[in-house]
Design an enzyme around this catalytic site. Structure first.
Site, PDB file in Angstrom:
ATOM      1  N   SER A   1      30.725 -73.351  31.078  1.00 50.99           N
ATOM      2  CA  SER A   1      29.307 -73.074  30.858  1.00 50.99           C
ATOM      3  C   SER A   1      28.608 -73.015  32.204  1.00 50.99           C
ATOM      4  O   SER A   1      28.879 -73.838  33.090  1.00 50.99           O
ATOM      5  CB  SER A   1      28.661 -74.153  29.984  1.00 50.99           C
ATOM      6  N   GLU A   2      27.705 -72.056  32.365  1.00 53.15           N
ATOM      7  CA  GLU A   2      27.117 -71.808  33.677  1.00 53.15           C
ATOM      8  C   GLU A   2      26.252 -72.955  34.177  1.00 53.15           C
ATOM      9  O   GLU A   2      25.908 -73.002  35.360  1.00 53.15           O
ATOM     10  CB  GLU A   2      26.314 -70.511  33.659  1.00 53.15           C
ATOM     11  N   ASN A   3      25.886 -73.904  33.291  1.00 55.17           N
ATOM     12  CA  ASN A   3      25.122 -75.053  33.754  1.00 55.17           C
ATOM     13  C   ASN A   3      26.003 -76.144  34.360  1.00 55.17           C
ATOM     14  O   ASN A   3      25.513 -77.208  34.732  1.00 55.17           O
ATOM     15  CB  ASN A   3      24.255 -75.633  32.631  1.00 55.17           C
TER      16      ASN A   3
ATOM     17  N   HIS B   1      25.617 -76.872  39.680  1.00 51.98           N
ATOM     18  CA  HIS B   1      25.251 -75.528  39.225  1.00 51.98           C
ATOM     19  C   HIS B   1      25.730 -74.460  40.210  1.00 51.98           C
ATOM     20  O   HIS B   1      26.210 -73.387  39.819  1.00 51.98           O
ATOM     21  CB  HIS B   1      23.732 -75.466  39.074  1.00 51.98           C
TER      22      HIS B   1
ATOM     23  N   SER C   1      29.362 -73.857  39.759  1.00 47.47           N
ATOM     24  CA  SER C   1      29.595 -73.094  38.539  1.00 47.47           C
ATOM     25  C   SER C   1      29.416 -71.604  38.790  1.00 47.47           C
ATOM     26  O   SER C   1      30.227 -70.775  38.359  1.00 47.47           O
ATOM     27  CB  SER C   1      28.634 -73.565  37.442  1.00 47.47           C
TER      28      SER C   1
END
Length: 214
Positions: free
Chosen positions: A47-49, A86, A89
């Site tokens: 997940s990009e978070n 973040h 990511s």
């Protein structure tokens, strides 16, 4: 004629993901895919978070408010899962380390163009967001979406009318009526159709020419 539910669309896409792939799931139908990969399979959801190793949605009463995905939905963490900054990511995303990203869509064109962030019908979408990075950085893009809008307009089109998220990146589309590959130089090639529907009827609900699988 039967149509696939959102859960059935997600389950079909989940079954097609090869073992060992790192996969990012977009907001909407794609987030349901994590619910359909059993623990014995090694598919690593990112997940990009900043989550690596997402599991299915938590059971009622078992939610952890500190565990959410990029769409602010509650998630679980699979054994071996981890968290990262973040920026790290997005380094995974922009560095080409994501094997597959599954996104929702407003329109997909026969050349693989994707429009999924704004319809230009209002100003509620402030920016294209992380989907632009995922579209450009992931090795492959699949789309899960309804085959038509609520008023019957096709979402599979010759050319997108909505603002593009990323041009020419979609390789497969899962809808509530069919599964289609996007083949360069040819367009939409039908892999499967729901029970009770033929190619001619599917074509009537599509805005671009469909090709039967050889």
């Amino acid at each position: 004629m039967s149509t696939s539910t959102r859960a059935a669309m997600a389950a079909r896409a989940a079954a097609d993901i090869p073992e060992g792939w790192v996969v990012n799931l977009g907001i909407g139908i794609p987030t349901l895919i994590a619910d359909h990969v059993p623990l014995e399979r090694e598919v690593i959801f990112q997940s990009e978070n900043g989550v690596l190793g997402m599991g299915p949605a938590p059971a009622k009463g078992q939610e952890d408010p500190w565990l959410i995905n990029a769409g602010k939905q509650m998630i679980t963490l699979r054994p071996g899962g981890s968290f990262c900054h973040h920026a790290d990511s997005f380094a995974m995303i922009r560095g080409g380390h994501i094997d597959l990203c599954v996104l929702g869509g407003f329109e997909v064109a026969e050349n693989g163009d994707l429009a999924n962030w704004a319809t230009s019908e209002n100003d509620t979408a402030p920016a294209v967001g992380g989907a632009m990075d995922l579209g450009a950085g992931a090795k492959r893009i699949w789309v899960t979406m309804e085959h038509t809008t609520r008023d019957g307009r096709p979402k599979l089109v010759e050319r997108c009318a909505y603002p593009l998220t990323t041009p020419g990146v979609v390789s497969r589309v899962y809808t509530n009526l069919a599964v289609l590959d996007v083949v360069p130089g040819l367009g939409f090639v039908v892999r499967d159709i729901v029970d009770g529907m033929g190619l001619e009827e599917l074509q009537a609900r599509s805005g671009a020419r469909l090709h039967a699988r050889a």
